[in-house]
Design a protein around this motif. Structure first.
Motif, short mmCIF file in Angstrom:
data_model
loop_
_atom_site.label_atom_id
_atom_site.label_comp_id
_atom_site.label_asym_id
_atom_site.label_seq_id
_atom_site.Cartn_x
_atom_site.Cartn_y
_atom_site.Cartn_z
N PRO A 37 0.82 -1.22 0.00
CA PRO A 37 0.00 0.00 0.00
C PRO A 37 0.85 1.27 0.00
CG PRO A 37 -0.78 -1.53 1.67
CD PRO A 37 0.54 -2.06 1.18
N ARG A 38 0.26 2.33 -0.51
CA ARG A 38 0.94 3.62 -0.52
C ARG A 38 0.30 4.57 0.49
NH1 ARG A 38 1.55 5.49 -6.66
NH2 ARG A 38 -0.64 4.87 -6.75
N ILE A 39 1.12 5.46 1.02
CA ILE A 39 0.65 6.46 1.98
C ILE A 39 0.33 7.76 1.24
CG2 ILE A 39 1.35 7.96 3.90
CD1 ILE A 39 3.15 5.60 4.86
N LEU A 102 -6.28 8.85 10.31
CA LEU A 102 -5.57 7.74 9.65
C LEU A 102 -6.68 6.91 9.04
CD1 LEU A 102 -3.14 5.83 9.16
CD2 LEU A 102 -3.55 4.89 11.43
N ASN A 104 -7.81 4.03 6.28
CA ASN A 104 -7.41 2.92 5.41
C ASN A 104 -8.39 2.80 4.25
OD1 ASN A 104 -5.29 1.53 7.19
ND2 ASN A 104 -7.04 1.74 8.59
N PRO A 106 -8.53 -0.08 1.83
CA PRO A 106 -7.91 -1.34 1.39
C PRO A 106 -8.26 -1.71 -0.04
CG PRO A 106 -9.65 -1.72 3.03
CD PRO A 106 -9.40 -0.26 3.01
N ASP A 109 -5.63 0.13 -1.92
CA ASP A 109 -4.27 -0.02 -1.40
C ASP A 109 -3.65 1.32 -1.01
OD1 ASP A 109 -4.56 -2.76 -2.04
OD2 ASP A 109 -3.92 -2.36 -4.09
N VAL A 111 -3.33 4.36 2.33
CA VAL A 111 -3.51 4.76 3.72
C VAL A 111 -3.35 6.28 3.77
CG1 VAL A 111 -2.65 4.60 6.08
CG2 VAL A 111 -2.60 2.58 4.61
N MET A 113 -2.97 9.73 5.73
CA MET A 113 -2.50 10.26 7.01
C MET A 113 -2.59 11.78 6.94
SD MET A 113 0.74 7.71 7.61
CE MET A 113 1.09 8.57 9.11
N ASP A 172 -11.81 3.22 8.41
CA ASP A 172 -11.66 2.61 7.08
C ASP A 172 -12.71 3.19 6.14
OD1 ASP A 172 -9.88 0.96 8.46
OD2 ASP A 172 -11.40 -0.61 8.74
#
Lengths: 185, 185
Positions: A37-39, A102, A104, A106, A109, A111, A113, A172
């Protein structure tokens, strides 16, 4: 992914020995190409009672409003990434406080922040923004926000501001949430 | 990266038009191969006054003690990744509380996200662990910990436990910090 980036031979999508999920595997040189996953790092810049938003000059969601955020790059920290994106998209310097949301995602993919921040000084539209502006809560263009992560972060902020505390919110967003958000878009 | 994973032609490492940093670029098919930091997710499992550690059965740092943690996978959330790693490495179910340490390692393109957790039930050595055990604070093998992220997370925990509150700790570990930690290892 069709070919091995190390040796240029075709890759297979198969479960490597000792692993429990399929990866792109090169039988020729033995490289396993992991994907992770990428931030997406960004800020919620606050100036007095107003928050800063950017109107997107690029796809996806061109013309919609967002908080400054983007993919974290190698060789930087999450805080540096959030500050860099704010500078790039809003030409704005910020003093970053804690991590605030934060989130998610999913199914894509990612996250998110998002950091709370104080706007320091001026701002302007960066190359990826059509315009940048400050909004009071009642002025937020809720129907013209770019992404559900942005709406969620802003709703937490105004709620928390009334209550006087800004805890970290971890949550999420599912494929169904996202579909509902974008509707027929 | 030597070849394009899409079309198998050689890639160049160059700054794409409109970008500000070098990427692996394929002149044949136009693909830009972005590379981004990876998340390492894990837990600090607590059982009464003791914490759970795993002795690594794999490189790097084989034989050293660690908290259960590993690379977040696609299609999962950070909390799911932390719980999965704990199950894989310590055969342990946990109830996860908040995010506890967020540690940037920009020199190796990693972001650690460690969650406080309550150990629920039994534990055992998973495939990547030589042994798993519970430690009181005075029993922690400080000189045999695997990584500086693990030492930092544990030191925060015992300090915070004395003070009765567990705020999120955001920090960085630099190449110099890491070199000092590993010494001649």
């Amino acid at each position: 992914m069709n070919y091995c980036s190390h040796c240029a031979q075709p890759v297979r999508f198969a479960i490597p020995e000792g692993d429990d999920r399929p990866r792109y595997v090169c039988d020729a040189c033995g490289t396993i190409h992991y994907q992770n996953p990428r931030i997406v790092a960004g800020t919620l810049p606050v100036s007095g009672s107003r928050v800063l938003l950017c109107r997107r000059a690029i796809a996806p969601r061109l013309g919609f409003w967002t908080l400054p955020a983007g993919f974290m790059e190698n060789a930087e920290t999450t805080v540096e990434a959030a500050a860099r994106e704010t500078l790039e998209e809003a030409c704005a310097e910020v003093r970053i406080h804690g991590l605030y949301t934060l989130i998610n995602l999913p199914h894509i993919d990612q996250v998110y922040m998002m950091f709370r921040a104080d706007l320091e000084g001026s701002f302007d539209a960066g190359a990826e923004s059509l315009e940048v502006a400050l909004f009071e809560e009642h002025e937020i263009p809720w129907d013209e926000l770019a992404f559900p992560t942005i709406e969620r972060t802003l709703r937490h902020f105004f709620q928390d501001r009334r209550e006087g505390a800004y805890p970290l919110h971890i949550s999420d967003i599912t494929a169904e949430d996202r579909e509902r958000y974008f509707g027929s878009a």
